[in-house]
Each structure stands twice: as C-alpha cells, then as structure tokens.
Scaffold this motif. Structure first.
Motif, PDB file in Angstrom:
ATOM      1  N   VAL A   1      15.374  12.036 -27.222  1.00  0.00           N
ATOM      2  CA  VAL A   1      15.183  10.727 -26.585  1.00  0.00           C
ATOM      3  C   VAL A   1      14.747  11.003 -25.146  1.00  0.00           C
ATOM      4  CG1 VAL A   1      16.237   8.548 -25.930  1.00  0.00           C
ATOM      5  CG2 VAL A   1      16.906   9.668 -28.075  1.00  0.00           C
ATOM      6  N   LEU A   2      13.554  10.572 -24.785  1.00  0.00           N
ATOM      7  CA  LEU A   2      12.943  11.030 -23.541  1.00  0.00           C
ATOM      8  C   LEU A   2      13.634  10.502 -22.293  1.00  0.00           C
ATOM      9  CD1 LEU A   2       9.125  10.893 -24.425  1.00  0.00           C
ATOM     10  CD2 LEU A   2      10.724  12.792 -24.584  1.00  0.00           C
ATOM     11  N   ASN A   3      14.310   9.366 -22.384  1.00  0.00           N
ATOM     12  CA  ASN A   3      14.965   8.835 -21.184  1.00  0.00           C
ATOM     13  C   ASN A   3      16.482   9.036 -21.199  1.00  0.00           C
ATOM     14  OD1 ASN A   3      15.170   6.903 -23.269  1.00  0.00           O
ATOM     15  ND2 ASN A   3      15.470   5.236 -21.813  1.00  0.00           N
ATOM     16  N   ILE A   4      16.981   9.901 -22.124  1.00  0.00           N
ATOM     17  CA  ILE A   4      18.392  10.295 -22.143  1.00  0.00           C
ATOM     18  C   ILE A   4      18.453  11.817 -22.194  1.00  0.00           C
ATOM     19  CG2 ILE A   4      20.569  10.207 -23.421  1.00  0.00           C
ATOM     20  CD1 ILE A   4      19.842   7.474 -24.411  1.00  0.00           C
ATOM     21  N   PRO A   5      18.832  12.463 -21.110  1.00  0.00           N
ATOM     22  CA  PRO A   5      18.901  13.931 -21.115  1.00  0.00           C
ATOM     23  C   PRO A   5      19.888  14.427 -22.165  1.00  0.00           C
ATOM     24  CG  PRO A   5      19.076  13.049 -18.871  1.00  0.00           C
ATOM     25  CD  PRO A   5      19.182  11.887 -19.795  1.00  0.00           C
TER      26      PRO A   5
ATOM     27  N   GLN B   1      10.425   9.070 -28.240  1.00  0.00           N
ATOM     28  CA  GLN B   1      11.513   8.127 -28.494  1.00  0.00           C
ATOM     29  C   GLN B   1      12.163   7.721 -27.176  1.00  0.00           C
ATOM     30  OE1 GLN B   1      13.145   9.769 -32.774  1.00  0.00           O
ATOM     31  NE2 GLN B   1      13.871  10.763 -30.942  1.00  0.00           N
ATOM     32  N   TYR B   2      12.466   6.415 -27.069  1.00  0.00           N
ATOM     33  CA  TYR B   2      13.146   5.874 -25.898  1.00  0.00           C
ATOM     34  C   TYR B   2      14.238   4.930 -26.369  1.00  0.00           C
ATOM     35  CZ  TYR B   2       8.818   7.346 -23.542  1.00  0.00           C
ATOM     36  OH  TYR B   2       7.749   8.059 -23.075  1.00  0.00           O
ATOM     37  N   ASN B   3      15.305   4.836 -25.599  1.00  0.00           N
ATOM     38  CA  ASN B   3      16.350   3.863 -25.907  1.00  0.00           C
ATOM     39  C   ASN B   3      16.503   2.877 -24.753  1.00  0.00           C
ATOM     40  OD1 ASN B   3      17.155   5.800 -28.140  1.00  0.00           O
ATOM     41  ND2 ASN B   3      18.701   4.189 -28.352  1.00  0.00           N
ATOM     42  N   VAL B   4      16.618   1.616 -25.121  1.00  0.00           N
ATOM     43  CA  VAL B   4      16.787   0.529 -24.152  1.00  0.00           C
ATOM     44  C   VAL B   4      17.928  -0.352 -24.645  1.00  0.00           C
ATOM     45  CG1 VAL B   4      15.733  -1.488 -23.072  1.00  0.00           C
ATOM     46  CG2 VAL B   4      14.366   0.563 -23.477  1.00  0.00           C
ATOM     47  N   ALA B   5      18.782  -0.790 -23.712  1.00  0.00           N
ATOM     48  CA  ALA B   5      19.921  -1.639 -24.074  1.00  0.00           C
ATOM     49  C   ALA B   5      19.842  -2.954 -23.315  1.00  0.00           C
ATOM     50  CB  ALA B   5      21.237  -0.933 -23.774  1.00  0.00           C
ATOM     51  N   PHE B   6      20.362  -3.996 -23.930  1.00  0.00           N
ATOM     52  CA  PHE B   6      20.417  -5.292 -23.261  1.00  0.00           C
ATOM     53  C   PHE B   6      21.579  -6.090 -23.837  1.00  0.00           C
ATOM     54  CE2 PHE B   6      17.311  -5.577 -26.696  1.00  0.00           C
ATOM     55  CZ  PHE B   6      17.721  -6.685 -27.408  1.00  0.00           C
ATOM     56  N   PHE B   7      21.926  -7.164 -23.122  1.00  0.00           N
ATOM     57  CA  PHE B   7      22.972  -8.076 -23.567  1.00  0.00           C
ATOM     58  C   PHE B   7      22.355  -9.399 -24.000  1.00  0.00           C
ATOM     59  CE2 PHE B   7      25.642  -5.467 -20.672  1.00  0.00           C
ATOM     60  CZ  PHE B   7      26.595  -5.073 -21.596  1.00  0.00           C
TER      61      PHE B   7
END
Length: 921
Positions: free
Chosen positions: A129-133, A245-251
C-alpha cells in the motif's frame, strides 16, 4: 552468547544442516505470515433490531486480498463499554480481482444509553500500500461510534451500499461514493480521516495519497487534491499519478436534531492502474424533487469516447428493503447494439411514507469494457431526489362579523402519516406562490403562523387568540402539513384563500405627524366612513367623536376631543401636542342619529428613533395601526434627511424594503455620495406606506413620523484579533538546576481588518487566567502586536486579546491561546545520612519545577508509617522517624502525591511510589 554460537556452529557441521536451515526458514516465513491476513479495507455498521430494546446487530464487512493466509475464523469486537466478544466468520464471497468479501455479524444488548465506540482489529493489511509504510505489518482497525439516547430515540446506523474496493486510472479523476442511506431518514455528512491501526491510534507514517509523488490535478493546473463532498459523499481524487494500491478512510456521520448520533468509519482501498483507456461519460438529471404519490421516470445515458461497450448500474437505498410497488428499478437493454452508448431507465413510484427532510441519493456507475489487455474504467455520479408532501386542498375561509373571527376548513389530507397541519395568516394577499420544489412558507412571504392542529383535524377557528380580528381588514391564509421526526419533511403550501371582516365602524387611515414640537406639535388624522352601512338599521344623521390617548395603545391621559364631526367631515389636524417626545393614539366612534354604533380600531402615530454610529445613523420606527404597513404592494418606506447647510429643508435620501429589513434603516451617506461626518447633527423623518388590502379603501396610506436627530459618533468596534502563542515543547524543555529560574510566554496576534470592522486600531488589551477554570483578567494594554509575559514561575495559563479603536471601542476577545507546564518530579532510591554533606537527605534528583505541594509518606518493611510531611516540595528527609530519631539502615517504602501547577486542575496530580535504601556507616 558463546554457547549459542557453539550450538549453531555444531549444527552447521551436521550432514543435514542445509535441509534443517531450509525448513527453519520456511517455518519462520510461515510464522511471519500468520499475522498477514491481507486486509484491503472494511467498514462497521449497526442495525437496531425491531422490538428488541437496546439490542443491536453489528456487521463488520471486510475486503481481503486472497493471496494472503486464510481469513480469520474469529475476530474480537470491542463494544466500547469494557466488554468484548469473539465473533465467528458469517460468510465469504468472491468479488473478483483476487478479493473476497467477509462478513462478521453479531448481536449485542447494551445495558443503557450512552456513546459507544465499537471497534474491531485484524492483523494485518495487504502488502504494497503506497501511502502506508510497511503495510503488510500494519494492523487494520475499524471503529464506529454510536449514540444511544432516550431523548433522541433509538437508532440504526447508515447503510453503505457501494463496495469498498475501487479502481481508478493514473492521471485521471477518481470518484468513489459509499452509496450511504439512513433507514430513519436522518441527515448524513461526510468527512475524511486517517486510517487506523488500533484503538485511538492512527497508522504511523500515513500519507494522504494526493500528497505523494508530486502529483498534479488532471488539468495540470495545480497540485493533486483529495476531498469528500460533505453532502453527497463523493470522494474525489484529482488526480492519481503513481499506479498501485492506496487506502483512504472517511466517516459517514449521522445527525438528528443537530446532534451527531453515529459515525461510521469506512476504510477503502483504491487500485490505480496505468491505463491508455479513457473513462465513460455519465449524463444524469439535475437534482430534483417529486411529490409523494407520483412516479418519477428518467433516462440515464452513458457514452464512451473510445466507443467501448458499457455496463451501467445504480446503487442506493431506493433499490433495497422496500415493498415491490415502492422499490425503484433501473433497467438497461440486455444487449447493447450500439458501441459507445448505453441508456438506462430509472423508475420509482413514490408513496407518502417516502416524504422526508433529506434527499435520497442514487449513485449511478458506468464501467467501460475495452479489449482484454486494457484495464476498465469506472465513472460514478450521484443524483439527489427529495420527496415532498402534496399540498393540502379545499381550503375555505368563512368570516363571522359579529364575533370577529374566521372559520377555516379543508379536505382530509392525502398522506395520513403526516402529523400536524400548520396554519398561517397575513393581512392582504402576498403575491407569493411556491416553486415546484418549495415546501412550507418562507418568512419573506409575510405570513405568520397562528396555529397548528393534528393531521386528522380539518377545521380551525381564527379569533386572534381570543382578542378578535380587525374588521375591515382582508385576511389571507395558507396551510401546509409536516411529517414526524426523525425523517421530518413538509408539504407544499396550499393555495391562498382570503376574506374580509365587514364592519359598521369607521376605519382610520392616517395618523401623520405634520409638525414636530414639544408644545406646538401637529398630527393629521383621517378616516373613512363605514362601508355599505345599513341605513334602515343605522339612520342618519351620522356623526363622529374622536378620542386621543398617549402611547402606542391604551388609555394613558385619554381625552375625548370636544369637536363633533359631521357625516362627511372625516379628517382634521390635532394641534398643541408634544410630538417631539410623545406618541399619540386615536379612536373614532360612529354615531347614527345620536346613538353609538361602533368604534374604530386604535391607530397610533409613527415613532422614529435615531442612534449614532461611526459615520452613520441607525434609524428604527414603530407604530400600532389596524392597516398593514408590511404590504407587499407598498413594501418600501421613505427616508427623509434634513440638509445640514439649509435647516428646514428635507431631501428624500432613500427607501427601504420593510418586508426584508423590517422598520429599520442605516444612513451611511449614500445619498449624492456624501459620506456622513462624525460630530455632525443629522435630522430625519420617515414616511410609512400601508394598506387595508381592501378594494373599497384608497391606498397607499401615507403617514409621517416626527423629526428626530442624532450626532454621529464612532460606536463600531474593531474585529477581534487572531492570537497565537509560542508553545512549550516538553521533549525539548531543559530547565537549569537553578531553582530560582524564571520563564516567559510569548503571545502574538494579527489585526482583523475585514469590512464591517473599525480598522483604526489604537492598541490592544491582554487578558490572562492561570487555569482553564479561572476568569480572564486584564494583564496589560499595549500598542504592539506581540507581548512577552515575563518573570514567570509557571508557564501554565491562557491568554486572549482584544483590540481598541481610537474612540475607545473594544472588540470581542480573540481566540483563547494556552500553554501548560511540563510536569517532572523524580526521586532517588538511596540516601546515606552520615553527615558528610553528600546524599545526606532524600531530595528530588533535580529542581522540582512547577510543583505546588507534595504529600510524602515513608513506611517500614512491615507497612507501618514512620514519617510523613506535606509542607516541603524538596522533602529534605534525613532518614528519621516522625519524632526526629534516626531510622536504622534498611529498605523503606515511600509514597509521594505530587500536586503540579497545571492548566487543567484535573491533570495536576501525580502519584509516585518506590523503595528507599538507607545506608549508614
């Protein structure tokens, strides 16, 4: 260590050493991957079980990369109240793209109301996941918040209908929408957040994906952006650059009556691919409304610039959990004859229970179907549909002239699930009619609510709260229905119905101040004769008597004027009045052949008040009259100002729309572009315009106020500044060993010079309080935009700044800025009280900074208290008992309750305990 080296050296000499090492490596590799479940994303929702009180069904939805180890058969739910439970895997489903969907479903009954953060953690996320080391070794955690309140009603959380895994193309705008809806129709909003790894812990080193790789937006005009529409939930990334791959979170936040009652956390994975393909174009209708009971049919068109075939889908609550006749459908052709174009037809038959305050969101998805070697592209667009109640019908108004009331009636309302019918009234017709999607009645229409009844009731008596309505006045009515919370919603207003109460009384039309004076004031009074009088009942001669009193209404200093007015003698000028300081009201009584028939309503003079401001004068006027001075036909009142260089001459300088602004006006010097000057006396009068809304009475009714004056002066304060403070970094705080060292706080601020604020700033006041619970007190007054609070023994405290203008006006306080102390207090574990001046006493290892008090207790090894003090923060204990006798060598246990000087009083206590070794020669 030598033994280990020997052991491994011995093994390596064995004949099967290489095989052993290979097996050992495979074992270690397997062991490391047992924690790598390869989670792509997930969300956690809740549903209240009907009729089950506080029992909720929780659903954890997980998308898993199938290249990892098998899915966890059990996961642990934390219900946010100290209780946890292991939950078995409920179901799995292959959703393609090397991904399966896992559902973990359980029920839980809460003991009572409260706010609960329910969370589940799984080890670990999928790799790369490119934005999570180091994502493969990063736990996945999802946590949603639910409020259970007896005051807000029981609740189910929003439902998310669109999948968690999504795809996009490099250098092209990406859009995701969760397709959220709330079963109870509560309001939803959306906000971005950071992906989590544990309770209260964000993923270390997490980066929002738009900040990586120097990406720009699709147009190339600026940096890439990632944002979520707080209303529609459209997550828009403009635009990805690096494939991967990227992960994004929201409410997804749920609101009821302005209170947030749940917050659903969604953590999605976005797979970006290098793609020569171009995305489809999706054409949807504009956001719309529909009246409950009618059907809605619209075509949705998708086209593809590469003439690829297209798959067209729709998502949202309208397609789920509904009666067959009320469930929306979305039909597309089974086969697509034309490449590059696809049409779908949306159909929905609405019913009354669909009415709600919030719109329904329908998410349309178009996916192209290029050649197998080219990745597909998806486009999402959201259509918002609001369902409103039909207008009430059959409204009638029947006047009762004797009882001065009007009876309203209307037809049974179409939607029985509405709860109340609201009744509104105004004098005269408004000229307003609702737009297609406009519900209720806007304030600008000039109506006032006069009552409400249950939806099953179809009548209402308007008698003006028991005081009776005014005769000769035309009253107009509208009604509309409201629907129950939490879904809420309203209907379109009914058509307007008007009627007039007939009268045998005269109608006053003018009470106009013609001269302003403390002793020689004059008021012009006029009335119209009773309309359509019955001469048989009320024979001539007809005469009038006029009564005058002071104030807007009432009988203060009431006096009947001596003059008797003949039938056609319907106006006069009242003289010798104090119109400068007083308001007068009048009533006209009608006589037929010397017998009283009726009296008019009371009508007062117009009273104008003037208040000074900075190069401006604020005007307000008031009156109590039976006609309508807020008539939509004559909504502008006139403002007159006396010439400064030619006293006695007044100019019409402006007019004001009183239906929008009320009876007020601010003269800021727009007339002839001549600004007002401070210190100058300006005089005014206003002319009001009104109407009885009765075709038998002339209009407009023009009435003047008295003349009033005011001297301009500066009363406008500056806007509050914006303050900052140099924060104390406890990690870098290294005080000296000098216990007399002092400290300082540095505060700075910027002036706010927006329009509407006085920008002539002469100085600033600095306010201070040592703790959050204290009251701010004036500390200093300065001219600079920074201040150093010096010679402090404590850095804890809060500051606020106000600005002063040259006239002495003070702004509101700025934002509050605070610092806190760094609590530190450490103790040794050995003392040698032998009198050599070294380590003779038990004292802190360093100067006790910011310490207010220490309660110190020493116990022997059998638990008996041998010494106690609370009056010395340095302790200075010489290894003696309470009576001062030396204690023998040995181990002793101590307790120290340290009270620090802190910003928040609840943070000021630290409890220390440990062992003390007394060593004596």
């Amino acid at each position: 260590m030598r033994n280990y080296k020997y052991y491994f050296h011995t093994i390596f000499k064995q004949p099967h050493a290489k095989k052993f090492i290979l097996l050992l490596c495979l074992f270690l590799l397997f062991f490391s991957k047992t924690y790598a479940t390869h989670i792509r994303g997930g969300d956690l929702t809740a549903r209240r079980l009907p009729g089950a009180g506080l029992t909720y069904e929780f659903t954890l939805t997980i998308y898993r990369d199938v290249t990892g180890v098998p899915a966890d058969e059990r996961v642990e739910f934390d219900f946010g109240n100290g209780e946890k439970a292991e939950v078995r895997l409920t179901s799995t489903q292959d959703v393609g793209n090397q991904t399966e969907r896992l559902l973990y479903i359980t029920t839980y009954t809460f003991a009572g109301p409260g706010e609960f953060k329910v969370g589940v953690g799984i080890r670990n996320r999928n790799p790369n996941v490119l934005n999570i080391p180091n994502s493969i070794n990063t736990p996945f955690y999802i946590e949603s918040t639910f409020l259970i309140s007896p005051f807000l009603g029981l609740n189910s959380a929003p439902i998310l209908t669109y999948p968690i895994l999504d795809f996009g193309a490099s250098r092209q705008i990406f859009i995701h929408n969760p397709g959220a809806f709330d079963p109870e129709g509560d309001s939803l909003s959306y906000e971005l957040t950071v992906c989590k790894r544990d309770v209260g812990r964000n993923v270390e080193g997490y980066s929002f994906p738009e900040t990586l790789f120097g990406a720009t937006n699709q147009a190339g005009t600026g940096p890439a952006t990632l944002k979520i529409d707080p209303l529609t939930g459209d997550l828009i990334w403009d635009a990805p650059l690096q494939p991967g791959q990227y992960n994004v979170a929201f409410f997804v936040n749920e609101w009821r009556n302005g209170i947030k009652i749940s917050s659903i956390n969604r953590d999605i994975q976005i797979i970006i691919r290098e793609n020569p393909n171009r995305p489809p174009v999706l054409i949807i209708p504009q956001d719309t409304c529909v009246i409950a009971g009618s059907s809605l049919t619209r075509n949705i068109i998708a086209t593809d610039p590469d003439r690829d075939f297209i798959t067209l889908q729709a998502f949202g609550e309208l397609f789920q959990n509904r009666a067959p006749g009320n469930r929306a459908t979305f039909d597309t052709l089974l086969s697509q004859s034309t490449a590059g174009r696809r049409v779908g037809t949306f159909r929905w038959q609405t019913v009354c229970t669909d009415v709600r305050r919030e719109p329904y969101n329908v998410v349309f998805r178009a996916e192209d179907r290029p050649t197998p070697r080219i990745n597909r592209l998806v486009v999402l667009r959201t259509w918002r549909i609001t369902v409103i109640g039909p207008p009430p019908t059959g409204l009638t108004a029947t006047p009762d002239n004797i009882n001065r009331s009007i009876s309203l009636s209307w037809a049974n309302y179409t939607c029985p699930n509405a709860t109340r019918m609201l009744i509104f009234r105004r004098q005269g017709t408004s000229g307003w009619n609702p737009d297609n999607c406009e519900t209720g009645i806007p304030a600008s229409a000039g109506y006032q609510q006069i009552g409400e009844v249950p939806i099953g009731q179809t009548t209402f008596l308007d008698n003006n709260g028991g005081q009776g309505l005014r005769r000769g006045v035309t009253y107009c009515y509208r009604i509309y229905a409201v629907f129950p919370d939490p879904r809420g919603g309203e209907s379109i207003a009914s058509t307007e119905i008007c009627t007039t109460l007939q009268t045998n009384a005269p109608l006053i039309t003018n009470v106009s101040v013609e001269r302003t004076s403390p002793t020689q004031g004059e008021i012009f009074v006029r009335w119209v004769k009773p309309i359509a009088i019955d001469l048989t009942r009320f024979p001539k001669p007809h005469t009038y008597r006029v009564t005058r009193a002071e104030n807007f209404s009432g009988t203060a200093n009431i006096r009947q004027l001596p003059r008797i007015f003949a039938e056609n003698d319907t106006f006069f000028t009242d003289t010798g009045l104090n119109t400068e300081q007083r308001v007068y009201n009048y009533r006209v009584t009608f006589f037929a052949n010397g017998v009283i028939v009726d009296s008019s309503e009371v009508a007062s003079s117009v009273r104008l008040e003037a208040a000074p401001a900075s190069r401006a004068i604020n005007l307000r006027w008031n009156m109590v009259v039976p006609w309508n001075n807020l008539s939509s036909k004559y909504k502008r009142h006139y403002i007159h100002r006396e010439r400064v260089n030619n006293r006695g001459t007044f100019d019409l300088i402006d007019s004001v729309d009183v239906t929008v602004n009320g009876f007020r006006y601010t003269d800021v010097g727009r007339f002839q572009n001549q600004p007002l000057q401070d210190g100058v006396n300006y005089c005014y009068f206003v002319t009001t315009r009104g109407s009885y809304e009765n075709p038998n009475i002339f209009e407009p009714l023009l009435n003047k106020s008295q003349i009033t004056c005011s001297i301009t002066r500066d009363t406008v304060p500056p806007c509050p500044p914006r303050a900052t403070i140099v924060p104390l970094n406890c990690e870098n705080f290294n005080p000296s060993d000098n216990c007399n060292e002092t400290y300082s706080n540095r505060i700075s601020w910027n002036a706010d010079r927006r329009a509407g604020c006085d920008t002539f700033i002469s100085g600033y006041k600095i306010y201070f309080k040592p703790t959050e619970s204290d009251t701010l007190r004036l500390l200093a007054t300065v001219k600079d935009t920074s201040f150093i609070h010096q010679n402090l023994t404590s850095l804890a405290g809060c500051y606020a700044i106000s600005a002063l203008d040259t006239a002495g006006n003070e702004s509101r306080l700025s934002n509050l800025v605070c610092n806190d102390n760094c609590p530190s207090y450490s103790l040794p574990n050995v003392i040698t009280p032998n009198g050599d001046g070294k380590n003779d006493k038990f004292v802190p290892l360093s100067c006790p900074r910011f310490v207010e008090k220490v309660v110190f207790k020493v116990y022997n090894r059998w638990g008996s208290l041998v010494y106690q003090s609370d009056n010395d923060i340095f302790l200075n204990w010489a290894g003696v008992s309470q009576d001062g006798k030396p204690l023998p060598s040995g181990l002793y246990y101590y307790e120290a309750e340290v009270t620090f000087i802190r910003l928040r009083r609840e943070d000021n206590t630290l409890r220390l305990n440990g062992w003390i070794q007394i060593l004596r020669d």
